[in-house]
Each structure stands twice: as structure tokens, then as C-alpha cells.
Design an enzyme around this catalytic site. Sequence first.
Site, PDB file in Angstrom:
ATOM      1  N   LYS A 255      20.367 -26.406 -64.907  1.00 35.09           N
ATOM      2  CA  LYS A 255      21.013 -27.434 -65.141  1.00 35.09           C
ATOM      3  C   LYS A 255      19.617 -27.964 -65.165  1.00 35.09           C
ATOM      4  O   LYS A 255      17.989 -28.286 -64.354  1.00 35.09           O
ATOM      5  CB  LYS A 255      21.586 -29.054 -64.333  1.00 35.09           C
ATOM      6  CG  LYS A 255      21.207 -30.631 -64.245  1.00 35.09           C
ATOM      7  CD  LYS A 255      22.027 -31.159 -63.997  1.00 35.09           C
ATOM      8  CE  LYS A 255      21.620 -32.582 -64.232  1.00 35.09           C
ATOM      9  NZ  LYS A 255      22.385 -34.005 -63.070  1.00 35.09           N
ATOM     10  N   ASP A 260      16.479 -37.731 -66.864  1.00 35.76           N
ATOM     11  CA  ASP A 260      18.223 -38.424 -67.206  1.00 35.76           C
ATOM     12  C   ASP A 260      18.454 -39.904 -66.279  1.00 35.76           C
ATOM     13  O   ASP A 260      17.894 -40.449 -65.614  1.00 35.76           O
ATOM     14  CB  ASP A 260      19.327 -37.616 -65.815  1.00 35.76           C
ATOM     15  CG  ASP A 260      20.312 -38.615 -65.222  1.00 35.76           C
ATOM     16  OD1 ASP A 260      20.820 -38.826 -66.241  1.00 35.76           O
ATOM     17  OD2 ASP A 260      20.703 -38.225 -64.449  1.00 35.76           O
ATOM     18  N   LYS A 267      21.264 -46.161 -65.699  1.00 34.85           N
ATOM     19  CA  LYS A 267      20.514 -46.241 -64.245  1.00 34.85           C
ATOM     20  C   LYS A 267      19.834 -47.257 -64.461  1.00 34.85           C
ATOM     21  O   LYS A 267      19.260 -47.590 -65.032  1.00 34.85           O
ATOM     22  CB  LYS A 267      20.243 -44.782 -63.557  1.00 34.85           C
ATOM     23  CG  LYS A 267      20.762 -43.733 -63.576  1.00 34.85           C
ATOM     24  CD  LYS A 267      19.844 -42.061 -63.276  1.00 34.85           C
ATOM     25  CE  LYS A 267      20.624 -41.150 -62.915  1.00 34.85           C
ATOM     26  NZ  LYS A 267      21.614 -40.721 -61.773  1.00 34.85           N
ATOM     27  N   ASP A 278      15.432 -33.740 -62.394  1.00 35.50           N
ATOM     28  CA  ASP A 278      16.490 -33.406 -63.144  1.00 35.50           C
ATOM     29  C   ASP A 278      16.517 -32.348 -63.823  1.00 35.50           C
ATOM     30  O   ASP A 278      18.008 -31.884 -63.770  1.00 35.50           O
ATOM     31  CB  ASP A 278      17.404 -34.153 -63.357  1.00 35.50           C
ATOM     32  CG  ASP A 278      19.110 -34.613 -63.060  1.00 35.50           C
ATOM     33  OD1 ASP A 278      19.804 -34.392 -62.457  1.00 35.50           O
ATOM     34  OD2 ASP A 278      19.377 -35.047 -64.397  1.00 35.50           O
ATOM     35  N   ASP A 337      26.220 -41.039 -67.062  1.00 39.32           N
ATOM     36  CA  ASP A 337      24.973 -40.407 -67.253  1.00 39.32           C
ATOM     37  C   ASP A 337      25.654 -38.940 -65.524  1.00 39.32           C
ATOM     38  O   ASP A 337      24.954 -38.305 -64.846  1.00 39.32           O
ATOM     39  CB  ASP A 337      24.594 -41.620 -65.837  1.00 39.32           C
ATOM     40  CG  ASP A 337      24.037 -41.660 -64.214  1.00 39.32           C
ATOM     41  OD1 ASP A 337      23.450 -40.422 -64.894  1.00 39.32           O
ATOM     42  OD2 ASP A 337      23.893 -42.674 -63.671  1.00 39.32           O
ATOM     43  N   GLU A 339      26.085 -36.263 -66.389  1.00 38.55           N
ATOM     44  CA  GLU A 339      25.488 -35.369 -68.283  1.00 38.55           C
ATOM     45  C   GLU A 339      25.806 -33.864 -67.611  1.00 38.55           C
ATOM     46  O   GLU A 339      25.586 -32.973 -68.208  1.00 38.55           O
ATOM     47  CB  GLU A 339      24.164 -35.710 -68.991  1.00 38.55           C
ATOM     48  CG  GLU A 339      22.831 -35.686 -67.807  1.00 38.55           C
ATOM     49  CD  GLU A 339      22.405 -36.205 -66.645  1.00 38.55           C
ATOM     50  OE1 GLU A 339      23.453 -36.643 -66.314  1.00 38.55           O
ATOM     51  OE2 GLU A 339      22.225 -35.787 -66.244  1.00 38.55           O
ATOM     52  N   ARG A 341      26.841 -32.092 -65.625  1.00 40.09           N
ATOM     53  CA  ARG A 341      28.380 -31.126 -65.972  1.00 40.09           C
ATOM     54  C   ARG A 341      28.545 -30.835 -67.433  1.00 40.09           C
ATOM     55  O   ARG A 341      28.903 -30.492 -67.882  1.00 40.09           O
ATOM     56  CB  ARG A 341      29.423 -31.937 -65.392  1.00 40.09           C
ATOM     57  CG  ARG A 341      29.778 -33.112 -65.693  1.00 40.09           C
ATOM     58  CD  ARG A 341      30.607 -34.115 -64.939  1.00 40.09           C
ATOM     59  NE  ARG A 341      29.550 -34.091 -63.182  1.00 40.09           N
ATOM     60  CZ  ARG A 341      30.266 -35.209 -63.109  1.00 40.09           C
ATOM     61  NH1 ARG A 341      31.654 -35.879 -62.511  1.00 40.09           N
ATOM     62  NH2 ARG A 341      29.414 -35.944 -61.771  1.00 40.09           N
TER      63      ARG A 341
HETATM   64  N1  BES Z   1      20.931 -36.138 -62.133  1.00 41.78           N
HETATM   65  C1  BES Z   1      22.404 -36.954 -61.464  1.00 41.78           C
HETATM   66  C2  BES Z   1      22.587 -36.735 -59.743  1.00 41.78           C
HETATM   67  C3  BES Z   1      21.008 -36.993 -58.890  1.00 41.78           C
HETATM   68  C4  BES Z   1      21.233 -38.165 -58.785  1.00 41.78           C
HETATM   69  C5  BES Z   1      20.552 -35.858 -58.651  1.00 41.78           C
HETATM   70  C6  BES Z   1      20.480 -38.875 -57.584  1.00 41.78           C
HETATM   71  C7  BES Z   1      19.484 -36.469 -58.028  1.00 41.78           C
HETATM   72  C8  BES Z   1      19.198 -37.615 -56.868  1.00 41.78           C
HETATM   73  C9  BES Z   1      23.267 -37.235 -62.155  1.00 41.78           C
HETATM   74  O1  BES Z   1      23.259 -37.099 -63.285  1.00 41.78           O
HETATM   75  C10 BES Z   1      23.788 -38.678 -61.483  1.00 41.78           C
HETATM   76  O2  BES Z   1      23.590 -39.351 -62.191  1.00 41.78           O
HETATM   77  N2  BES Z   1      25.299 -38.253 -61.435  1.00 41.78           N
HETATM   78  C11 BES Z   1      26.018 -39.299 -61.339  1.00 41.78           C
HETATM   79  C12 BES Z   1      27.458 -39.071 -61.423  1.00 41.78           C
HETATM   80  C13 BES Z   1      28.172 -40.216 -61.607  1.00 41.78           C
HETATM   81  C14 BES Z   1      27.818 -40.858 -62.460  1.00 41.78           C
HETATM   82  C15 BES Z   1      30.067 -39.597 -62.034  1.00 41.78           C
HETATM   83  C16 BES Z   1      26.230 -40.065 -60.246  1.00 41.78           C
HETATM   84  O3  BES Z   1      25.276 -39.272 -58.847  1.00 41.78           O
HETATM   85  O4  BES Z   1      25.939 -41.425 -60.309  1.00 41.78           O
HETATM   86 ZN    ZN Z   2      21.331 -35.752 -64.140  1.00 43.14          ZN
HETATM   87 MN    MN Z   3      22.864 -38.488 -64.674  1.00 44.75          MN
END
Ligand code: BES
Ligand code: ZN
Ligand code: MN
Length: 496
Positions: A255, A260, A267, A278, A337, A339, A341
Site C-alpha cells: 500500500k 491519506d 479525517k 500510509d 477513507d 482507500e 483496500r
Molecule cells: N491509513 C488508514 C489506516 C491507518 C490509521 C493507518 C492510523 C495508520 C494509522 C486507512 O486508510 C483508514 O483510514 N482506514 C479507516 C477504515 C475505515 C474507514 C473502515 C480506519 O481505520 O478508520
Molecule cells: Zn490509508
Molecule cells: Mn484512509
Amino acid sequence: MAADLKKVDAQALVIGVGRGSEGPVLLDNPLPAKAANALAASLDILGVSGAADEVRRIPGIADYGVEVLVLAGVGKVADNQITEEALRRAAGSAIRQLAGLSTVALALPTTTVAQVAAVAEGAALGAYQYDSHHSSTEGRKAAVETVTIITPMAAAAGLPEALERATVLASAVNATRTLVNEPPSHLYPETFADAAKELAKGLPVKITVLDEKKLEKDGYGGIMGVGKGSSRPPRLVKVEYAPAKAKVKLALVGKGITFDSGGISIKPGAGMVTMKCDMAGAAAVLNALLAVARLGLPVKLTAWLCLAENMPSSTATRPSDVLTIFGGKTVEVLNTDAEGRLVMADGLVAASLEQPDAILDVATLTGAQMVALGTRTSGVMGDDGVSAAVKAAADRAGELFWPMPLPEELRPSLDSPVADLANIGERMGGMMTAAVFLAEFIGKGKDGSTIPWAHLDIAGPAFNEGAAYGYTPKQGTGVAVRTVVAYVEDVLSRTS
Ligand code: BES
Ligand code: ZN
Ligand code: MN
């Protein structure tokens, strides 16, 4: 451990102190017995405990050729038994905390080649500094330049190779850290692709960069959908190492979200500041592949770096938009968010088409990873066999990974009324929900069965928001590089 210390040209000599059941224990060291005994007897009074990360400088004994002695804690020891990881951490912590000196001798207790290699690896990891964007070096101490390891194993068979491996691994981890640390103003998909080419210079590795026109034309709807809100267009970078003598064929997918923001599902500010990390999965698989190439391992290895910047704008993907992933599956984007996946889906389909013997993917995929396992332990999910192999490789490498399941009841939570899948589902166990989503994009191998696969979620461990510890600096940690290389080595040792 006898050694002629007068011949050791270093500003400081580091020796180990362990935390025994009855207080601090001075570990095997090259000091003359009389000096060692006196020092051992005074550890308590000096207030030295032997705890990990403890680094205490005391005057040395000029007559013996030691100007400054450094007592480095290695943590709990039982019967003088020290794990490779404890040595790695103690060496790393000492070298990190001795920044400002230029030459240091490490005399931690080592009785095997692997232990000497662990000391070397820890030292090289601990010496890491980010060549940052400060306008001056004032007030910052330069990294230790030269480390001498004092060991009775100096002439042991296999030591040169083990040291070579240790330095290759540490350089790969350090290069990963630097990519993660680079601010998104400087590192975005195009410059990441350039950096990949730069890092691969001189190695027998082929790099193909798919730009936004090619991605659009070939139908990489996940990467395009995530990247289209940004003025910096996405890239898919394919990195191939294919030695003639290859015995197995493996694929890596990383990834690479260079920033992000969350996109339209933006966010909150506080959750966004670390999101330059990220792309840590892409950086890790790139550098793991380059390390494998440098070590000349007989494996055909391909890494797919899924690079995009996730930004909100009038051209960004909207919640409820439908994207067509490479290969034709459709996804309703309910939350922009989620993204990672989406870009990984494209990468996993592309990797699958080449029918490798196994696929590993590495991603800072979910905040839920940290809820489940904390900030230092990565999750591994996928086929039981591959997950177990990754866990074993991580144990050997000295990285914390823990296997998690792919519960089948999570799959219906990803159903969508308008597309094959939705990009968000059950929130509880969200790390596993994300992995269940990824599993949908693993293709079939030559024998018609689904390609063996494991997903490594490194969301927390990729970026150290706290203080440095052991050989781990602040910010980018370079996690997963050593585990992936160890996994490849383990697969090869089972194949021959
Ligand atoms: N990049 C984030 C995950 C992340 C969070 C990595 C904190 C490192 C530190 C990912 O893209 C994300 O935002 N995931 C969301 C998914 C949700 C919307 C289902 C999350 O974890 O809140
Ligand atoms: Zn992310
Ligand atoms: Mn994200």
C-alpha cells in the site's frame, strides 16, 4: 571474553548489563578480571539496573586502553542467556544514544555467529538518522560512524556472510524509514516511482512504471479512483527480480498512499498528521525485494507498489461512487477513507495474474489494527499456512507479528446493493473486515486453487509516534522488511 583493548581504537567501549533475579549482572566482557569484578560489585551503587535502553557512561581505565566505558542494559537475563533480539536492541539503543561520538566498540556477549550478526544489525539500525529538512545541523548530534564489534567469534565460519546479510537488511530497513519520513510535499506517487528507480540502481532488477494514462486505459479502477482527487496522479510500480536460478516465484503487494487525508470522507485534523506513513507497506516491499536481490537469493520476486495520494477535491471519488477494480469486480465506495483496500485490490489482481506460488501484501490498512494489537505488534491474516510462516519468519527476524483470523461471518457485511462489494463493512474487528475484503481479489494459481496469501497490517508499527527505543527511531520504523526477507529465505530453505 579476552581481547587486547589497547588495540581497539574507539572513543567508548560498550559492555552489557543484564537484569538478573537478584539485581544487575555485569555480562561477559573483555575487561581485565580485576576491573570487571570491581565494576560488577559497584553496579548497584552506580544505580545501574540493566533495564533495556539504559545507557550509562562511566570513566574508563586509560591504562587498559579504554577511555570511556558504557554500560548498556540488555533487559532480563536468565543464566546469562541473551536472545538475538535483546542483543539487537541493546546494540541499537547504545549506538543510537551515543550519537555525537564517531567511533564505538561493542563488547556485548556473543557466542554464536547469529548473535554477532544481531549485534551488527542492531548497531546499523540504531545508527539511523533521517537526513531531514532542517536548514542547519546545529544542536543535532551526528550518528556514530564506525562500530567495532569485539567477539570471540571473530574467526568463525560463516561470519562474513552473516554480517553481509545483517548490513543488507539494516540498509533496507533504513531506506524504508527514509521513504516513510519524507514529507508528502516531497514524496508523492511520481517521486516515489523515481525513488524506487534510484534505490534499484546497479541491481539486477527491472522497474516498470504505469502512469495515470496507462492505469486508466488498462482498467486499474481502484488506484485511479483513489488517486483522482489529487493533483499528483497515481502510479503502479512493478519491480521484478528474476534470477535465472530461481526455485520459487513469489509476489509482494504494498500500500503506497503517499498521504491519506481520508478524501471526501475527510479525517479529523489530529488523525491526519501521521498519514505520510500510509505508504509504509509499499516502501517495505520495495526494500525487501531490493535486499533479496542484493543477497542474490534464488527466487523470482515481483513487488507491486500501489501509489496514490488520497485527497478531497471536485475530481475526487464520492461516497456512493462505484469503481471497477482491475479484472472487473465492482466496489461501492461508502467511505473514501477506506482507500487502502481499493488500491490493494488492483495490486492483488495484477499480482495474481502471474500465478506466483504465494502472495504477501503489506499495508498500513486499518486503525482497527492498533485497537486490536497495539502500536508495536502487526497483524497477519490469510491462509493459515502462509500466516504461520510469516509469524515464524517474524519471530526469527525479531519483529512482532500476531496471526488473526478471517471470520467468514464478516463477508456479508461487505455486501452492496449496487456493486459486487462495498468498501466498508462490520466495524468491530475492522482489521479482519479489511482482510476479508482483500481476500476477494486473490486469484487462482496454475492448479486452479486460490493462490496462498497473507496480509500484513502494519498500521501502528510502521510509524513510531513516541520516543525512540531499542533500535527503533521516532517516525518511520521500517517494519516488515526483515520479516518479508526472512519469509522468502524460509520458503527457499523448504524448497531445496
Ligand atoms: N491509513 C488508514 C489506516 C491507518 C490509521 C493507518 C492510523 C495508520 C494509522 C486507512 O486508510 C483508514 O483510514 N482506514 C479507516 C477504515 C475505515 C474507514 C473502515 C480506519 O481505520 O478508520
Ligand atoms: Zn490509508
Ligand atoms: Mn484512509
